[in-house]
Design a protein around this motif. Sequence first.
Motif, PDB file in Angstrom:
ATOM      1  N   VAL A 198     121.635 -18.273 109.044  1.00 43.93           N
ATOM      2  CA  VAL A 198     122.269 -17.217 109.838  1.00 43.93           C
ATOM      3  C   VAL A 198     122.904 -17.867 111.062  1.00 43.93           C
ATOM      4  CG1 VAL A 198     121.943 -15.049 111.073  1.00 43.93           C
ATOM      5  CG2 VAL A 198     120.500 -15.564 109.102  1.00 43.93           C
ATOM      6  N   ILE A 199     124.186 -17.558 111.280  1.00 46.41           N
ATOM      7  CA  ILE A 199     124.901 -18.047 112.462  1.00 46.41           C
ATOM      8  C   ILE A 199     125.377 -16.839 113.252  1.00 46.41           C
ATOM      9  CG2 ILE A 199     126.855 -19.380 113.340  1.00 46.41           C
ATOM     10  CD1 ILE A 199     126.855 -20.973 110.769  1.00 46.41           C
ATOM     11  N   GLY A 200     125.061 -16.794 114.545  1.00 46.84           N
ATOM     12  CA  GLY A 200     125.482 -15.668 115.375  1.00 46.84           C
ATOM     13  C   GLY A 200     126.165 -16.139 116.646  1.00 46.84           C
ATOM     14  N   HIS A 201     127.290 -15.531 116.945  1.00 41.53           N
ATOM     15  CA  HIS A 201     127.985 -15.811 118.206  1.00 41.53           C
ATOM     16  C   HIS A 201     127.592 -14.753 119.225  1.00 41.53           C
ATOM     17  CE1 HIS A 201     131.609 -15.364 120.936  1.00 41.53           C
ATOM     18  NE2 HIS A 201     131.210 -16.611 121.162  1.00 41.53           N
ATOM     19  N   SER A 202     127.162 -15.176 120.408  1.00 44.04           N
ATOM     20  CA  SER A 202     126.840 -14.269 121.512  1.00 44.04           C
ATOM     21  C   SER A 202     125.801 -13.239 121.064  1.00 44.04           C
ATOM     22  CB  SER A 202     128.124 -13.617 122.030  1.00 44.04           C
ATOM     23  OG  SER A 202     127.956 -13.066 123.303  1.00 44.04           O
ATOM     24  N   ARG A 203     126.133 -11.954 121.058  1.00 42.12           N
ATOM     25  CA  ARG A 203     125.150 -10.956 120.634  1.00 42.12           C
ATOM     26  C   ARG A 203     124.665 -11.219 119.208  1.00 42.12           C
ATOM     27  NH1 ARG A 203     125.513  -4.550 119.360  1.00 42.12           N
ATOM     28  NH2 ARG A 203     123.395  -4.013 120.031  1.00 42.12           N
ATOM     29  N   GLY A 204     125.527 -11.781 118.389  1.00 44.75           N
ATOM     30  CA  GLY A 204     125.104 -12.142 117.043  1.00 44.75           C
ATOM     31  C   GLY A 204     123.981 -13.160 117.048  1.00 44.75           C
ATOM     32  N   GLY A 205     123.923 -13.999 118.111  1.00 51.88           N
ATOM     33  CA  GLY A 205     122.826 -14.945 118.258  1.00 51.88           C
ATOM     34  C   GLY A 205     121.505 -14.250 118.524  1.00 51.88           C
ATOM     35  N   HIS A 206     121.555 -13.119 119.252  1.00 53.57           N
ATOM     36  CA  HIS A 206     120.337 -12.315 119.456  1.00 53.57           C
ATOM     37  C   HIS A 206     119.801 -11.840 118.111  1.00 53.57           C
ATOM     38  CE1 HIS A 206     122.232 -11.012 123.554  1.00 53.57           C
ATOM     39  NE2 HIS A 206     121.824 -12.270 123.574  1.00 53.57           N
ATOM     40  N   PHE A 207     120.721 -11.357 117.267  1.00 57.26           N
ATOM     41  CA  PHE A 207     120.324 -10.860 115.955  1.00 57.26           C
ATOM     42  C   PHE A 207     119.758 -11.989 115.091  1.00 57.26           C
ATOM     43  CE2 PHE A 207     123.883  -7.412 116.137  1.00 57.26           C
ATOM     44  CZ  PHE A 207     123.209  -6.781 117.169  1.00 57.26           C
ATOM     45  N   ALA A 208     120.384 -13.173 115.171  1.00 57.06           N
ATOM     46  CA  ALA A 208     119.917 -14.307 114.380  1.00 57.06           C
ATOM     47  C   ALA A 208     118.488 -14.670 114.755  1.00 57.06           C
ATOM     48  CB  ALA A 208     120.846 -15.506 114.584  1.00 57.06           C
ATOM     49  N   ARG A 209     118.192 -14.655 116.055  1.00 60.21           N
ATOM     50  CA  ARG A 209     116.843 -14.976 116.492  1.00 60.21           C
ATOM     51  C   ARG A 209     115.849 -13.923 116.014  1.00 60.21           C
ATOM     52  NH1 ARG A 209     112.406 -15.010 119.222  1.00 60.21           N
ATOM     53  NH2 ARG A 209     111.790 -16.823 120.460  1.00 60.21           N
ATOM     54  N   ALA A 210     116.206 -12.652 116.179  1.00 58.46           N
ATOM     55  CA  ALA A 210     115.290 -11.569 115.839  1.00 58.46           C
ATOM     56  C   ALA A 210     115.008 -11.496 114.342  1.00 58.46           C
ATOM     57  CB  ALA A 210     115.842 -10.244 116.346  1.00 58.46           C
ATOM     58  N   VAL A 211     116.053 -11.575 113.520  1.00 58.52           N
ATOM     59  CA  VAL A 211     115.838 -11.428 112.076  1.00 58.52           C
ATOM     60  C   VAL A 211     115.093 -12.643 111.521  1.00 58.52           C
ATOM     61  CG1 VAL A 211     117.970 -12.489 111.167  1.00 58.52           C
ATOM     62  CG2 VAL A 211     116.940 -10.541 109.979  1.00 58.52           C
ATOM     63  N   SER A 212     115.267 -13.815 112.131  1.00 56.83           N
ATOM     64  CA  SER A 212     114.527 -15.004 111.693  1.00 56.83           C
ATOM     65  C   SER A 212     113.046 -14.869 112.010  1.00 56.83           C
ATOM     66  CB  SER A 212     115.087 -16.257 112.360  1.00 56.83           C
ATOM     67  OG  SER A 212     116.448 -16.455 112.014  1.00 56.83           O
ATOM     68  N   ALA A 213     112.743 -14.298 113.182  1.00 61.49           N
ATOM     69  CA  ALA A 213     111.344 -14.074 113.543  1.00 61.49           C
ATOM     70  C   ALA A 213     110.720 -12.997 112.663  1.00 61.49           C
ATOM     71  CB  ALA A 213     111.248 -13.676 115.014  1.00 61.49           C
ATOM     72  N   ARG A 214     111.520 -12.014 112.281  1.00 56.85           N
ATOM     73  CA  ARG A 214     111.024 -10.928 111.430  1.00 56.85           C
ATOM     74  C   ARG A 214     110.817 -11.376 109.996  1.00 56.85           C
ATOM     75  NH1 ARG A 214     114.408  -5.362 111.056  1.00 56.85           N
ATOM     76  NH2 ARG A 214     113.949  -5.444 113.301  1.00 56.85           N
ATOM     77  N   ARG A 215     111.799 -12.130 109.462  1.00 61.40           N
ATOM     78  CA  ARG A 215     111.759 -12.481 108.039  1.00 61.40           C
ATOM     79  C   ARG A 215     111.997 -13.976 107.815  1.00 61.40           C
ATOM     80  NH1 ARG A 215     112.294  -8.398 104.358  1.00 61.40           N
ATOM     81  NH2 ARG A 215     111.496 -10.042 102.981  1.00 61.40           N
ATOM     82  N   PRO A 216     111.070 -14.816 108.233  1.00 64.76           N
ATOM     83  CA  PRO A 216     111.248 -16.253 107.981  1.00 64.76           C
ATOM     84  C   PRO A 216     111.244 -16.595 106.498  1.00 64.76           C
ATOM     85  CG  PRO A 216     109.036 -15.801 108.807  1.00 64.76           C
ATOM     86  CD  PRO A 216     109.817 -14.533 108.958  1.00 64.76           C
ATOM     87  N   ASP A 217     110.770 -15.660 105.676  1.00 65.81           N
ATOM     88  CA  ASP A 217     110.813 -15.886 104.234  1.00 65.81           C
ATOM     89  C   ASP A 217     112.220 -15.770 103.674  1.00 65.81           C
ATOM     90  OD1 ASP A 217     110.524 -13.094 104.985  1.00 65.81           O
ATOM     91  OD2 ASP A 217     110.342 -12.641 102.848  1.00 65.81           O
ATOM     92  N   LEU A 218     113.155 -15.225 104.490  1.00 60.98           N
ATOM     93  CA  LEU A 218     114.537 -15.047 104.042  1.00 60.98           C
ATOM     94  C   LEU A 218     115.514 -15.976 104.745  1.00 60.98           C
ATOM     95  CD1 LEU A 218     114.789 -11.137 103.936  1.00 60.98           C
ATOM     96  CD2 LEU A 218     114.245 -12.690 102.041  1.00 60.98           C
ATOM     97  N   VAL A 219     115.082 -16.620 105.839  1.00 62.12           N
ATOM     98  CA  VAL A 219     115.985 -17.419 106.673  1.00 62.12           C
ATOM     99  C   VAL A 219     115.494 -18.863 106.747  1.00 62.12           C
ATOM    100  CG1 VAL A 219     117.061 -17.679 108.945  1.00 62.12           C
ATOM    101  CG2 VAL A 219     116.549 -15.387 108.061  1.00 62.12           C
ATOM    102  N   SER A 220     116.392 -19.795 106.491  1.00 60.38           N
ATOM    103  CA  SER A 220     116.044 -21.219 106.568  1.00 60.38           C
ATOM    104  C   SER A 220     116.504 -21.841 107.881  1.00 60.38           C
ATOM    105  CB  SER A 220     116.679 -21.981 105.404  1.00 60.38           C
ATOM    106  OG  SER A 220     118.105 -21.855 105.434  1.00 60.38           O
ATOM    107  N   HIS A 221     117.710 -21.484 108.319  1.00 59.05           N
ATOM    108  CA  HIS A 221     118.293 -22.037 109.539  1.00 59.05           C
ATOM    109  C   HIS A 221     118.892 -20.885 110.348  1.00 59.05           C
ATOM    110  CE1 HIS A 221     118.439 -25.242 106.527  1.00 59.05           C
ATOM    111  NE2 HIS A 221     118.545 -26.137 107.491  1.00 59.05           N
ATOM    112  N   ALA A 222     118.658 -20.905 111.651  1.00 53.17           N
ATOM    113  CA  ALA A 222     119.257 -19.924 112.551  1.00 53.17           C
ATOM    114  C   ALA A 222     120.042 -20.681 113.619  1.00 53.17           C
ATOM    115  CB  ALA A 222     118.191 -19.042 113.194  1.00 53.17           C
ATOM    116  N   ILE A 223     121.315 -20.332 113.780  1.00 50.52           N
ATOM    117  CA  ILE A 223     122.178 -21.018 114.742  1.00 50.52           C
ATOM    118  C   ILE A 223     122.773 -19.984 115.685  1.00 50.52           C
ATOM    119  CG2 ILE A 223     124.201 -22.483 115.052  1.00 50.52           C
ATOM    120  CD1 ILE A 223     123.729 -23.541 112.213  1.00 50.52           C
TER     121      ILE A 223
END
Length: 270
Positions: free
Chosen positions: A120-145
């Motif tokens: 998941v790659i997020g710019h600005s507010r999208g970065g907030h989402f990338a952090r949150a969804v990775s913490a919620r579902r690490p089983d679905l996310v390998s890399h968060a940028i």
Amino acid sequence: MSEAQPAAPPRRPLSPVPGGWLGRPLAETRWALEAGRLLVDPVAYGLGVPRGDGRAVVVLPGFLAGDDSLLLLRRWLRLVGHRPQTVGFTMNVDCSDRAVERVEQVLEALHAESGRRAAVIGHSRGGHFARAVSARRPDLVSHAISMGADLQGLFGISTPTKMAVGVARRGLHLARRSRDPACFRSRCACRFMEDYRRPFPVDRVRLTSIYSKGDGVVRWERAVVEEATCVEVTGSHIGLMANRKAYRAIAAALAEPELAGEGDPVDAHA
């Protein structure tokens, strides 16, 4: 007698936001020059960067922006061997809780299709989402940028940007899209805020934070967190979407082997 439930992990405290800051609005106009530099740089053509292995990469735009704002990034990701995906944002102003649910649904569909975790790659507010969804579902996310996002408390932004957030907040309330009376505030109690504040699963997801000290919208210090690999580039906030140095950092981050935590799928491509 029912079994005792394990204690929930402590919430990461939000870092207080410094006083008012006007930002650097004039400096942000250089984003077009930065995009031009990218187009004449070898990285734009996939030269000198690691090749991808077909992993899906979900790309999330910033506040007030839609999927088309990251069209150049998506084309480049495809060129270097990744499989970019969008969520369907036309203007990123919706309730954060609703937005992250949409991201989660896309990640679930991608995992059901391929059996692999996505990046998941997020710019600005999208970065907030990338952090949150990775913490919620690490089983679905390998890399968060994250690119140019405040990862310490959401609102380390310029005063003009805060004013725009206030307008969006009122619009959400009027449209009855808010799930919490404090929607778009740091004291919101929605699930998104719980996940954003949750300790990041560093043993399962690789987190990278790309930032610029020339950022005229978000205080660059707020993008530097100990749980991430923090990469400094030069340029503007808006320009991070088409920044040659940021693209090199993205390619390097995605080339890192994924972490396999307990219960995560084994990726034969890693």
